[in-house]
Design an enzyme around this catalytic site. Structure first.
Site, PDB file in Angstrom:
ATOM      1  N   HIS A   1      36.666  60.314  25.373  1.00 13.90           N
ATOM      2  CA  HIS A   1      37.476  60.127  24.171  1.00 13.90           C
ATOM      3  C   HIS A   1      36.629  60.179  22.900  1.00 13.90           C
ATOM      4  CE1 HIS A   1      41.402  59.010  22.586  1.00 13.90           C
ATOM      5  NE2 HIS A   1      40.817  58.169  21.766  1.00 13.90           N
TER       6      HIS A   1
ATOM      7  N   ASP B   1      37.730  54.818   9.317  1.00 18.32           N
ATOM      8  CA  ASP B   1      38.683  53.903   9.952  1.00 18.32           C
ATOM      9  C   ASP B   1      38.157  53.503  11.330  1.00 18.32           C
ATOM     10  OD1 ASP B   1      41.024  54.985  12.157  1.00 18.32           O
ATOM     11  OD2 ASP B   1      39.638  56.455  11.365  1.00 18.32           O
TER      12      ASP B   1
ATOM     13  N   ASN C   1      41.597  67.357  18.155  1.00 12.28           N
ATOM     14  CA  ASN C   1      41.455  66.245  19.082  1.00 12.28           C
ATOM     15  C   ASN C   1      41.540  66.815  20.497  1.00 12.28           C
ATOM     16  OD1 ASN C   1      43.715  64.156  20.589  1.00 12.28           O
ATOM     17  ND2 ASN C   1      41.826  63.261  19.890  1.00 12.28           N
TER      18      ASN C   1
ATOM     19  N   SER D   1      42.427  65.614  24.502  1.00 11.33           N
ATOM     20  CA  SER D   1      42.907  64.572  25.413  1.00 11.33           C
ATOM     21  C   SER D   1      42.826  65.112  26.836  1.00 11.33           C
ATOM     22  CB  SER D   1      44.352  64.187  25.078  1.00 11.33           C
ATOM     23  OG  SER D   1      44.863  63.307  26.062  1.00 11.33           O
TER      24      SER D   1
ATOM     25  N   HIS E   1      48.066  60.166  21.548  1.00 12.57           N
ATOM     26  CA  HIS E   1      48.060  58.778  22.020  1.00 12.57           C
ATOM     27  C   HIS E   1      48.843  58.751  23.328  1.00 12.57           C
ATOM     28  CE1 HIS E   1      47.300  54.492  20.477  1.00 12.57           C
ATOM     29  NE2 HIS E   1      46.179  55.158  20.472  1.00 12.57           N
TER      30      HIS E   1
ATOM     31  N   ARG F   1      45.742  56.647   9.196  1.00  8.56           N
ATOM     32  CA  ARG F   1      44.449  56.162   8.678  1.00  8.56           C
ATOM     33  C   ARG F   1      43.437  57.301   8.562  1.00  8.56           C
ATOM     34  NH1 ARG F   1      45.499  52.089  12.028  1.00  8.56           N
ATOM     35  NH2 ARG F   1      43.945  52.701  13.585  1.00  8.56           N
TER      36      ARG F   1
END
Length: 728
Positions: free
Chosen positions: A42, A265, A529, A531, A88, A109
């Protein structure tokens, strides 16, 4: 260090040997936890990084590419768009409301940390089979929980959720996908970066207090699911959108000053990742005094404080002497703010607990030079079994048309998007439910920004490279159909278990497809991103690279609709229909199969279509446009006329009646007035795009396409009412 503890932290024998070499000694528990989080899939991208490095990331309009909290592009007159999509997935499957809500919080964020006010959100949701006897009920529970979580957080934050996509397939029965996108706007000169430099500069913790929620979340998101995963609920973070709203406003106020050097963040791995990333990017060191952390619970340990993923928190590197002014701003917004460390030049993270050194870790091996794996790859065996399958009609086109229009992968999702506030901030021009890309107005420069989120997992299962390229093309085409010029993409690469060579092959191929498409279509990757480990009990999801394309239209008033609002408009199909049924929706519905082999994408044809749409709209020749996608021209036209106030009398002139369900790329449906036909056809010829007249919009409340005939009332009922019944 005992083997059980090492194993519990998902550290391999090889990695543990590296840790011993880096530290020159055995790690303590705190150090092991920190290294485990930073080396997790991750945080480190250890399996994927070698493939991501080849992405095209530069263009004259790109201000910031991958590597920061979000990507940034120039949108004209000194304004910039800041955006990113991320996943997520694992938390949302375990606890749908909290998982989805904090997914939204995290992406918001990422964007406002860069100095931008967030003006729009999108989402891409993939669920399992809602009709399945065993898991259908649970899938409906997941849909409702996820949608509720997204709407709760976004609505409370005052950020409009203006579009998205939602798909259902049994491959997601054990792992749903929740991908959230956010876009913000700021002045090009007012962008803030995640850096911590300047020896002696204070490191300030701001935001909500730290609790034990989310402990080990980054490590959990770097593993596949099994029966024991049901006990992972404590690793799902709990979000508070009202605290985040205060945090955003405080940050935006801070950004108007010159008090800070950088800001980051606290996302996955919390304080660990934010501190290591800031120092790592700057080549600095850092001291952190963990006992100064604002705590929500008593008795918290340094290990818990470093790895908690409590939400709504930031780490700031301020200029020395400005600490009190920074703290004053956050106190005004009723948020915690404490100096908890300082920047050093040692290249090490020094962790203190009541002035005792409890952790000492070199930063570079955990951040910029974290281990990169070269996992084995092998072509999936199933490809040879599915590649020769050919689709043939077995029922009437009218019957298939009805089945498809009411299918949950095609029908209207008002049940979902009605829960999102799409008009807050009063900038929304085109929102969910109006088909294609969503559009917002940029009041500062009079332009509009169009954005579309896209992923057809079936196509990626059939051919991972071409499927990923098609996602880039399709998202860009949707943007082009609003009259905007596609400029850049953000990607969220959802795949199965990287320890499976076949999954790693799919991932490598997908990256190759994105790389090729972005280069050919001139839409660089600016953020993204990955995943992985979307697998349960050894069953991986279909490869699902979610692509968001973002484009700009200089005059917001020229934004194109996707609906026919007048009668007697000429309806045209643009582009060539090549008979692409591999991985198609019609095959899935009729044959219950996902098979075939995809045709290569013709990038010249795709670009020519985009350029034609842009020029025709600039010349005010078009009334509406929509990309042809799932279900071919049959479903595209059905949806366009379902959301319109007029009827349709259309004939395709295809030799084979099944061609209305063909899913060939590089095609669009347009509507234009008869007086503009000649000028448009000349323009289409100039760009080398074939235009086929299908018919006209009519005053009769009737929809006719070849042999398919329905009243407008029947069409509307199938499209608008089906999902509400299916999801109950």
């Amino acid at each position: 260090m005992d083997k059980e503890t090492i194993k519990a932290h998902k550290i391999s024998d090889e990695e543990y040997a590296q840790i011993l070499e880096i530290l020159g000694r055995e790690p303590n528990l705190l150090e092991l936890g920190v290294i485990s989080a930073m080396w997790s899939e991750h945080c480190s991208y250890k399996s994927s990084k070698k493939y991501l490095n080849g992405f095209p990331t530069k263009a004259p309009w790109v201000i910031q590419g991958p590597g920061e909290n979000a990507g940034v592009i120039d949108i004209g007159q000194g304004m910039a768009a800041v955006f990113k999509v991320e996943s997520h997935n694992h938390p949302s499957f375990i606890e749908p409301f909290a998982g989805a809500a904090t997914g939204v919080g995290g992406i918001l964020r990422d964007v406002f940390t860069m100095g931008a006010r967030v003006v729009a959100g999108l989402n891409s949701l993939k669920f399992g089979d809602i009709h399945d006897e065993k898991c259908g009920k649970h899938q409906k529970y997941l849909v409702k929980g996820v949608v509720n979580g997204i709407s709760h957080y976004g609505n409370c934050m005052g950020v409009p959720t203006i579009g998205g996509e939602c798909a259902f397939d049994e491959c997601f029965n054990g792992n749903i996908l929740v991908n959230a996108f956010a876009l913000g706007v700021c002045k090009s000169e007012d962008i803030f970066y995640a850096k911590a430099e300047g020896v002696g500069n204070p490191v300030i913790y701001v935001g909500s207090k730290t609790g034990r929620d989310g402990l080990g979340g980054a490590v959990m998101a770097s593993d596949s699911f099994n029966e024991e995963s049901k006990s992972l609920r404590p690793t799902v973070q709990i979000g508070d959108p009202f605290s985040e709203k205060l945090l955003m406003e405080a940050c935006l106020e801070l950004f108007k000053t010159d008090y800070i050097v950088g800001i980051q963040d606290m996302g996955a791995a919390g304080l660990t990742s934010s501190s290591f990333e800031m120092a790592g990017r700057s080549g600095s060191g850092m001291k952190l005094y963990l006992d100064k952390t604002p705590m929500r619970e008593s008795g918290m340990t340094p290990y818990e404080l470093m790895l908690s993923e409590s939400q709504e928190r930031m780490l700031i590197c301020a200029k020395k002497g400005y600490e009190d002014k920074v703290i004053e701003i956050f106190k005004k917004w009723d948020l915690d703010a404490v100096v908890m460390g300082e920047v050093t030049n040692t290249g090490k993270m020094e962790l203190f607990w009541h002035d005792e050194l409890v952790g000492l870790i070199p930063i570079e091996p955990l951040s910029e030079k974290a281990p990169i794996l070269s996992r084995p790859t092998s072509e999936p065996k199933y490809l040879s079994e599915i590649k020769n399958y050919k689709f043939e009609l077995k029922s009437s086109v009218q019957e298939l048309f009805i089945q498809m229009l009411q299918n949950e992968n095609i029908n209207n999702k008002a049940f979902i998007y009605d829960q999102f506030d799409s008009s807050v901030q009063t900038n929304t021009i085109k929102a969910d439910g109006r088909l294609g890309a969503s559009v917002i107005r940029i009041k500062e420069n009079g332009a509009s920004v169009a954005m579309a989120i896209e992923c057809n997992s079936r196509l990626n299962y059939v051919n991972s490279k071409i499927g990923a390229a098609l996602a880039v093309a399709s998202a860009g085409r949707k943007v082009a159909c609003t009259g905007a010029k596609p400029l850049a993409i953000s990607d969220c690469l959802n795949y199965g278990n990287p320890q499976n060579p076949e999954v790693m092959w799919q991932f490598a191929q997908g990256c190759e497809g994105i790389k090729e498409a972005c280069k050919e279509l001139n839409t660089p990757v600016v953020s993204g991103n990955v995943s992985l480990y979307n697998e349960t009990e050894g069953v991986s999801i279909y490869p699902s690279p979610t692509i968001v394309s973002v484009g700009v239209l200089e005059d917001a008033n020229k934004t194109l609709k996707a609906s026919f609002e007048k009668e007697n408009l000429s309806v045209y199909l643009l582009g060539e229909s090549l008979g692409e049924f591999s991985g198609s929706m019609v095959m899935k519905i009729q044959d219950k199969k996902v098979s075939g082999s995809l045709k290569e994408l013709d990038y010249k044809a795709e670009l020519a279509l985009w350029d034609l749409l842009y020029k025709a709209n600039q010349n005010s020749l078009l009334e509406c446009a929509n990309s042809v996608g799932i279900g071919g021209i049959a479903m595209t036209l059905a949806k366009m006329f379902a959301i319109s106030s007029v009827g349709a009398n259309l004939t395709s002139d295809f030799d084979d009646e099944k061609m209305i369900f063909d899913e060939s790329a590089s095609r669009a449906i347009i509507g234009l007035s008869k007086e503009n036909e000649e000028a448009f056809l000349n323009l289409a010829k100039e760009f080398g795009v074939k235009a086929y007249k299908l018919g006209v919009s009519t005053s009769q409340k009737h929809f006719k396409l070849d042999s398919i005939e329905l009243s407008k009332a029947e069409l509307d009922k199938l499209y608008f009412e089906s999902f509400k019944e299916q999801i109950q």
